[in-house]
Design a protein around this motif. Structure first.
Motif, PDB file in Angstrom:
ATOM      1  N   HIS A 119     -63.816 -23.664  22.096  1.00 44.17           N
ATOM      2  CA  HIS A 119     -64.781 -23.036  21.183  1.00 44.17           C
ATOM      3  C   HIS A 119     -64.293 -23.095  19.730  1.00 44.17           C
ATOM      4  O   HIS A 119     -65.092 -23.306  18.812  1.00 44.17           O
ATOM      5  CB  HIS A 119     -65.041 -21.594  21.609  1.00 44.17           C
ATOM      6  N   MET A 120     -62.996 -22.915  19.513  1.00 42.13           N
ATOM      7  CA  MET A 120     -62.490 -23.019  18.143  1.00 42.13           C
ATOM      8  C   MET A 120     -62.603 -24.440  17.625  1.00 42.13           C
ATOM      9  O   MET A 120     -62.922 -24.670  16.452  1.00 42.13           O
ATOM     10  CB  MET A 120     -61.038 -22.522  18.070  1.00 42.13           C
ATOM     11  N   GLN A 121     -62.367 -25.420  18.490  1.00 45.97           N
ATOM     12  CA  GLN A 121     -62.483 -26.812  18.058  1.00 45.97           C
ATOM     13  C   GLN A 121     -63.937 -27.184  17.790  1.00 45.97           C
ATOM     14  O   GLN A 121     -64.243 -27.865  16.797  1.00 45.97           O
ATOM     15  CB  GLN A 121     -61.887 -27.738  19.105  1.00 45.97           C
ATOM     16  N   GLN A 122     -64.840 -26.753  18.657  1.00 45.33           N
ATOM     17  CA  GLN A 122     -66.264 -27.037  18.433  1.00 45.33           C
ATOM     18  C   GLN A 122     -66.738 -26.476  17.100  1.00 45.33           C
ATOM     19  O   GLN A 122     -67.608 -27.042  16.439  1.00 45.33           O
ATOM     20  CB  GLN A 122     -67.101 -26.448  19.574  1.00 45.33           C
ATOM     21  N   ASN A 123     -66.142 -25.359  16.697  1.00 48.63           N
ATOM     22  CA  ASN A 123     -66.509 -24.716  15.438  1.00 48.63           C
ATOM     23  C   ASN A 123     -66.099 -25.538  14.220  1.00 48.63           C
ATOM     24  O   ASN A 123     -66.590 -25.301  13.115  1.00 48.63           O
ATOM     25  CB  ASN A 123     -65.846 -23.337  15.369  1.00 48.63           C
ATOM     26  N   LEU A 124     -65.213 -26.510  14.432  1.00 50.13           N
ATOM     27  CA  LEU A 124     -64.715 -27.336  13.328  1.00 50.13           C
ATOM     28  C   LEU A 124     -65.429 -28.673  13.201  1.00 50.13           C
ATOM     29  O   LEU A 124     -65.340 -29.327  12.158  1.00 50.13           O
ATOM     30  CB  LEU A 124     -63.215 -27.611  13.525  1.00 50.13           C
ATOM     31  N   LEU A 125     -66.136 -29.096  14.248  1.00 50.55           N
ATOM     32  CA  LEU A 125     -66.584 -30.478  14.319  1.00 50.55           C
ATOM     33  C   LEU A 125     -67.539 -30.894  13.214  1.00 50.55           C
ATOM     34  O   LEU A 125     -67.554 -32.049  12.794  1.00 50.55           O
ATOM     35  CB  LEU A 125     -67.234 -30.743  15.685  1.00 50.55           C
ATOM     36  N   SER A 126     -68.334 -29.978  12.709  1.00 49.48           N
ATOM     37  CA  SER A 126     -69.322 -30.342  11.687  1.00 49.48           C
ATOM     38  C   SER A 126     -68.758 -30.293  10.275  1.00 49.48           C
ATOM     39  O   SER A 126     -69.488 -30.553   9.309  1.00 49.48           O
ATOM     40  CB  SER A 126     -70.536 -29.409  11.777  1.00 49.48           C
ATOM     41  N   HIS A 127     -67.466 -30.016  10.139  1.00 45.28           N
ATOM     42  CA  HIS A 127     -66.854 -29.866   8.816  1.00 45.28           C
ATOM     43  C   HIS A 127     -65.976 -31.080   8.520  1.00 45.28           C
ATOM     44  O   HIS A 127     -64.896 -31.250   9.088  1.00 45.28           O
ATOM     45  CB  HIS A 127     -66.044 -28.569   8.753  1.00 45.28           C
ATOM     46  N   ARG A 128     -66.439 -31.929   7.617  1.00 43.81           N
ATOM     47  CA  ARG A 128     -65.775 -33.209   7.385  1.00 43.81           C
ATOM     48  C   ARG A 128     -64.454 -33.078   6.640  1.00 43.81           C
ATOM     49  O   ARG A 128     -63.695 -34.045   6.567  1.00 43.81           O
ATOM     50  CB  ARG A 128     -66.723 -34.128   6.601  1.00 43.81           C
ATOM     51  N   ASN A 129     -64.190 -31.913   6.098  1.00 44.45           N
ATOM     52  CA  ASN A 129     -62.907 -31.714   5.416  1.00 44.45           C
ATOM     53  C   ASN A 129     -61.770 -31.435   6.387  1.00 44.45           C
ATOM     54  O   ASN A 129     -60.610 -31.344   5.982  1.00 44.45           O
ATOM     55  CB  ASN A 129     -63.007 -30.558   4.412  1.00 44.45           C
ATOM     56  N   ILE A 130     -62.092 -31.300   7.687  1.00 45.95           N
ATOM     57  CA  ILE A 130     -61.089 -30.975   8.704  1.00 45.95           C
ATOM     58  C   ILE A 130     -61.042 -32.100   9.733  1.00 45.95           C
ATOM     59  O   ILE A 130     -62.064 -32.451  10.332  1.00 45.95           O
ATOM     60  CB  ILE A 130     -61.408 -29.637   9.390  1.00 45.95           C
ATOM     61  N   THR A 131     -59.851 -32.671   9.945  1.00 45.67           N
ATOM     62  CA  THR A 131     -59.670 -33.791  10.868  1.00 45.67           C
ATOM     63  C   THR A 131     -58.611 -33.433  11.904  1.00 45.67           C
ATOM     64  O   THR A 131     -57.592 -32.836  11.581  1.00 45.67           O
ATOM     65  CB  THR A 131     -59.224 -35.055  10.112  1.00 45.67           C
ATOM     66  N   ILE A 132     -58.875 -33.823  13.164  1.00 45.53           N
ATOM     67  CA  ILE A 132     -57.921 -33.621  14.247  1.00 45.53           C
ATOM     68  C   ILE A 132     -57.491 -34.979  14.781  1.00 45.53           C
ATOM     69  O   ILE A 132     -58.337 -35.822  15.097  1.00 45.53           O
ATOM     70  CB  ILE A 132     -58.524 -32.781  15.380  1.00 45.53           C
ATOM     71  N   GLN A 133     -56.185 -35.205  14.876  1.00 45.95           N
ATOM     72  CA  GLN A 133     -55.640 -36.433  15.441  1.00 45.95           C
ATOM     73  C   GLN A 133     -54.714 -36.094  16.602  1.00 45.95           C
ATOM     74  O   GLN A 133     -53.701 -35.427  16.414  1.00 45.95           O
ATOM     75  CB  GLN A 133     -54.834 -37.219  14.390  1.00 45.95           C
ATOM     76  N   TYR A 134     -55.089 -36.537  17.803  1.00 45.49           N
ATOM     77  CA  TYR A 134     -54.208 -36.415  18.956  1.00 45.49           C
ATOM     78  C   TYR A 134     -53.313 -37.651  19.046  1.00 45.49           C
ATOM     79  O   TYR A 134     -53.438 -38.597  18.272  1.00 45.49           O
ATOM     80  CB  TYR A 134     -55.030 -36.243  20.237  1.00 45.49           C
ATOM     81  N   ASP A 135     -52.404 -37.657  19.999  1.00 44.16           N
ATOM     82  CA  ASP A 135     -51.448 -38.767  20.166  1.00 44.16           C
ATOM     83  C   ASP A 135     -50.690 -39.041  18.873  1.00 44.16           C
ATOM     84  O   ASP A 135     -50.316 -40.185  18.593  1.00 44.16           O
ATOM     85  CB  ASP A 135     -52.180 -40.047  20.607  1.00 44.16           C
ATOM     86  N   THR A 136     -50.481 -37.992  18.074  1.00 41.80           N
ATOM     87  CA  THR A 136     -49.837 -38.162  16.769  1.00 41.80           C
ATOM     88  C   THR A 136     -48.731 -37.129  16.613  1.00 41.80           C
ATOM     89  O   THR A 136     -48.952 -35.943  16.845  1.00 41.80           O
ATOM     90  CB  THR A 136     -50.872 -37.991  15.635  1.00 41.80           C
ATOM     91  N   GLN A 137     -47.558 -37.579  16.215  1.00 44.07           N
ATOM     92  CA  GLN A 137     -46.458 -36.640  16.020  1.00 44.07           C
ATOM     93  C   GLN A 137     -45.672 -36.972  14.761  1.00 44.07           C
ATOM     94  O   GLN A 137     -45.545 -38.143  14.388  1.00 44.07           O
ATOM     95  CB  GLN A 137     -45.526 -36.627  17.228  1.00 44.07           C
ATOM     96  N   PRO A 138     -45.150 -35.951  14.088  1.00 44.24           N
ATOM     97  CA  PRO A 138     -44.313 -36.183  12.907  1.00 44.24           C
ATOM     98  C   PRO A 138     -42.916 -36.622  13.342  1.00 44.24           C
ATOM     99  O   PRO A 138     -42.394 -36.130  14.353  1.00 44.24           O
ATOM    100  CB  PRO A 138     -44.287 -34.813  12.232  1.00 44.24           C
ATOM    101  N   VAL A 139     -42.316 -37.503  12.580  1.00 40.24           N
ATOM    102  CA  VAL A 139     -40.961 -37.952  12.900  1.00 40.24           C
ATOM    103  C   VAL A 139     -40.013 -37.759  11.716  1.00 40.24           C
ATOM    104  O   VAL A 139     -38.793 -37.836  11.880  1.00 40.24           O
ATOM    105  CB  VAL A 139     -40.949 -39.431  13.346  1.00 40.24           C
ATOM    106  N   ASP A 140     -40.554 -37.503  10.534  1.00 41.60           N
ATOM    107  CA  ASP A 140     -39.692 -37.302   9.373  1.00 41.60           C
ATOM    108  C   ASP A 140     -40.448 -36.491   8.328  1.00 41.60           C
ATOM    109  O   ASP A 140     -41.672 -36.603   8.200  1.00 41.60           O
ATOM    110  CB  ASP A 140     -39.286 -38.653   8.775  1.00 41.60           C
ATOM    111  N   VAL A 141     -39.712 -35.638   7.596  1.00 41.86           N
ATOM    112  CA  VAL A 141     -40.311 -34.846   6.527  1.00 41.86           C
ATOM    113  C   VAL A 141     -39.348 -34.792   5.350  1.00 41.86           C
ATOM    114  O   VAL A 141     -38.134 -34.653   5.546  1.00 41.86           O
ATOM    115  CB  VAL A 141     -40.673 -33.417   7.007  1.00 41.86           C
ATOM    116  N   ASN A 142     -39.880 -34.941   4.161  1.00 44.09           N
ATOM    117  CA  ASN A 142     -39.096 -34.824   2.934  1.00 44.09           C
ATOM    118  C   ASN A 142     -39.850 -33.953   1.953  1.00 44.09           C
ATOM    119  O   ASN A 142     -41.079 -34.063   1.816  1.00 44.09           O
ATOM    120  CB  ASN A 142     -38.847 -36.201   2.306  1.00 44.09           C
ATOM    121  N   VAL A 143     -39.108 -33.085   1.271  1.00 43.16           N
ATOM    122  CA  VAL A 143     -39.711 -32.170   0.302  1.00 43.16           C
ATOM    123  C   VAL A 143     -39.127 -32.459  -1.070  1.00 43.16           C
ATOM    124  O   VAL A 143     -37.905 -32.463  -1.242  1.00 43.16           O
ATOM    125  CB  VAL A 143     -39.461 -30.702   0.683  1.00 43.16           C
ATOM    126  N   ASP A 144     -40.003 -32.739  -2.041  1.00 41.22           N
ATOM    127  CA  ASP A 144     -39.566 -32.964  -3.422  1.00 41.22           C
ATOM    128  C   ASP A 144     -39.366 -31.604  -4.088  1.00 41.22           C
ATOM    129  O   ASP A 144     -40.326 -30.964  -4.518  1.00 41.22           O
ATOM    130  CB  ASP A 144     -40.617 -33.786  -4.169  1.00 41.22           C
TER     131      ASP A 144
END
Length: 627
Positions: A119-144
């Motif tokens: 239900h929370m995901q369905q609530n997001l589907l019509s909003h183009r500013n919000i994207t969900i990507q599965y099969d995706t994981q972070p492997v590195d992060v750097n902060v300036d």
């Protein structure tokens, strides 16, 4: 060179916490990306209990009715213990109502995590500013670090790896299809993201927590549990009630679910030498349950899900990092026993606390400066970490409560029910929580009592009122939708019977609408205004004329007409009875009260109706009012 994509908020994890956080950014221009290494939405199992505060959050997101329709209400709790005549087996000791009087409504319901996420995901589907990507994981992060104190920058860079499935032949496959839906080969694609804020909602084994070098402080419990969702064939008489079955080998928690299922939390082992939960079999878990439930029988009809685990009672040393550019939410930063049903609830409430603050900082209108933004975002840790610490302390005591009989069991259990409902939470003073005039410290307010009261830092108790214009009833948290707006709720009292109250309301209305010397720059703008002004009066509705009230309480729009739904009355409804708000909240109808309610439903300030200075002071402290 790899192309770099920019987003405002990167959320790692699409479980309850991540989706609850993302729901704050609906109907905005704030770009949000959610990523998760799993191939798709949660299918079954995991968390399930929903407390009233969490259901109020769903109401504010507009999905409360859908979730309520599917949820199973919990009404009674049975306590079972060992027979006292020396014979083996268990017997019912008490039957309690699953009720907290102060709430005035259902305390808890059950709905499996997969449906909550749906239900929370369905609530997001019509909003183009919000994207969900599965099969995706972070492997590195750097902060300036050089950019952390600047506005309008993207100081956090993250390398993502996405698994893409190449279908063998042309087919109707969505972008985020899972590998097991095709027979094609998978390949990994790298993507580089720059973001203003990164939030780890990635569970107990959080990748981001490790990158931030945040330590979990606490211990593993000395027990291994099994959890099973099944359709039972049993002669146990309370199989459709919440039950605590206490025996010498441990305490089973039994919770009824929809579709004739029950969930069992079963202690399997305890002590210093424990098996790896991965080695436990289903048969061993069920055998442990049968020993406790004896002399009653337990046969298994069907099983939809089961698992085994050893719980850690731990809290992160920090909830944020890199000058409030990185945050940890939910299980990523605290873990505890599931027996009190707080895991999913606390995670969603963490996200709800952080979400409105990020939205306020990132919105293009009425922007806060960098110092005010950091002050506000720092309150996420100062507000939510003590809640997690209190929860761990409660969790230890809660488990002990069922370990042995207690002469104070009724009182202690009622306090436990109030605690798990959130009645004891009171956020400390900050730029978002203002102490009353003459009060120098939170200690002067007294202890955080387990009651529904109006105190700065506590959640606004839910209550039933009727609209002045048409008499239709509503609960206040359904009315307070998650739009990002603060609310000025003016409890005007019986303004028809007391001229001084009517005069105070007129003056307050003028102040709230004045853009030069009042709050007008924040209250103008209709539904998009940073501050929405509401009234709850206790007068006879027939003696109050809506159009006689100051315009800020019933603003006009050439496109939409009058806003008839800002003035409410503490009055009898046609079908739902009387909410008795003033009586419940202990508000004097001859004096009234004004509350500043934050976007998350917590009280920011409690003021006299004529305390204009206090109103201005609150929003100046936040950095929203510059004059």
């Amino acid at each position: 060179m790899m192309k770099v994509k920019t987003v405002d908020v990167l959320i790692i994890g699409t479980g309850p916490a991540g989706l609850a956080l993302a729901n704050w950014f609906r109907n905005t221009s704030i770009n949000v990306l959610l990523v998760d290494k799993k191939p798709g939405p949660t299918r079954r199992g995991k968390a399930e209990g929903l407390k009233s505060t969490t259901n109020e959050i769903f109401d504010s997101y507009g999905i409360g009715p859908q979730i309520a329709t599917e949820s199973w209400r919990l009404e009674e709790i049975a306590i079972w213990g060992q027979k006292k005549d020396g014979k083996s087996g268990i017997e019912r000791e008490q039957l309690l109502q699953d009720k907290v009087e102060e709430l005035g409504k259902v305390r808890e319901t059950m709905l499996q995590q997969s449906r909550v996420e749906y239900h929370m995901q369905q609530n997001l589907l019509s909003h183009r500013n919000i994207t969900i990507q599965y099969d995706t994981q972070p492997v590195d992060v750097n902060v300036d670090e050089s950019l952390l104190h600047e506005d309008e920058v993207y100081p956090v860079e993250v390398l993502l790896v996405k698994t893409q499935v190449q279908p063998e032949a042309s087919s109707d496959i969505l972008e985020n299809s899972t590998p097991y839906t095709t027979n094609g080969a998978a390949k990994e694609v790298e993507e580089r993201i720059r973001t203003r804020y990164i939030v780890g909602c990635d569970g107990a084994h959080s990748w981001l927590r490790k990158q931030l070098q945040v330590q979990l402080e606490g211990d593993l419990t000395d027990s291994v549990f099994g959890v099973v969702d099944l359709i039972p064939k049993s002669n146990f008489p309370d199989i459709r009630r919440v039950c605590y079955l206490r025996a010498s080998t441990g305490t089973i928690l039994l919770v009824p679910r929809s579709n004739k299922e029950v969930r069992l939390y079963i202690p399997v082992e305890s002590g210093s030498s424990l098996s790896d939960p991965k080695d436990l079999t289903f048969d061993r878990i069920i055998d442990a349950a049968r020993k406790i439930i004896s002399p009653y029988t337990l046969e298994v009809g069907s099983v939809s899900w089961w698992s085994a685990y050893r719980v850690g009672q731990r809290v992160g040393s920090r909830f944020s990092g890199h000058n409030e550019r990185a945050f940890l939410v939910g299980d990523a930063v605290h873990t505890h026993s599931p027996k009190a049903g707080q895991g999913m609830n606390t995670s969603i409430q963490d996200a709800y606390n952080l979400g409105w603050k990020l939205r306020l900082v990132l919105q293009p209108h009425h922007k806060l400066d960098s110092n005010a933004s950091r002050r506000l975002l720092a309150t996420y840790e100062s507000e939510r970490r003590p809640v997690a610490q209190d929860l761990i302390s409660f969790d230890r005591g809660y488990l002990k409560l069922f370990a042995a009989p207690s002469s104070q069991f009724d009182t202690e259990f009622l306090q436990a029910m109030k605690f798990t409902t959130g009645l004891s939470i009171r956020y400390p003073p900050s730029c978002a929580v203002q102490l009353p005039n003459g009060v120098q410290s939170a200690e002067k307010l007294g202890p955080s009592l387990l009651k529904a009261d109006i105190v700065p830092g506590k959640r606004l108790p839910d209550f039933q009122v009727v609209y002045q214009a048409d008499g239709v009833s509503t609960w206040i948290h359904i009315r307070l939708q998650a739009t990002g707006s603060f609310r000025m709720i003016v409890f005007a009292g019986d303004l028809a019977a007391h001229q001084h109250l009517s005069t105070n309301v007129q003056k307050l209305g003028e102040y709230l609408a004045d853009p030069e010397n009042g709050l007008g720059q924040l209250t103008a703008g209709g539904e998009a205004a940073p501050v929405e002004v509401l009234m709850v009066h206790s007068a006879d509705r027939e003696k109050v004329e809506l159009l006689d009230l100051p315009e800020v309480f019933r603003p006009w729009s050439d496109d939409d007409g009058y806003d008839y739904w800002r003035v409410l009355a503490d009055a009898e409804s046609v079908h739902e009875g009387h909410g008795r708000v003033y009586e419940r909240l202990e508000i004097d109808p001859e004096k009234g009260r004004t509350l500043v309610v934050r976007p998350d439903g917590y009280i920011g300030a409690v003021l006299d109706v004529d305390d204009f200075e206090g109103v201005g002071k609150y929003f100046k402290e936040l950095g929203m009012l510059l004059k």
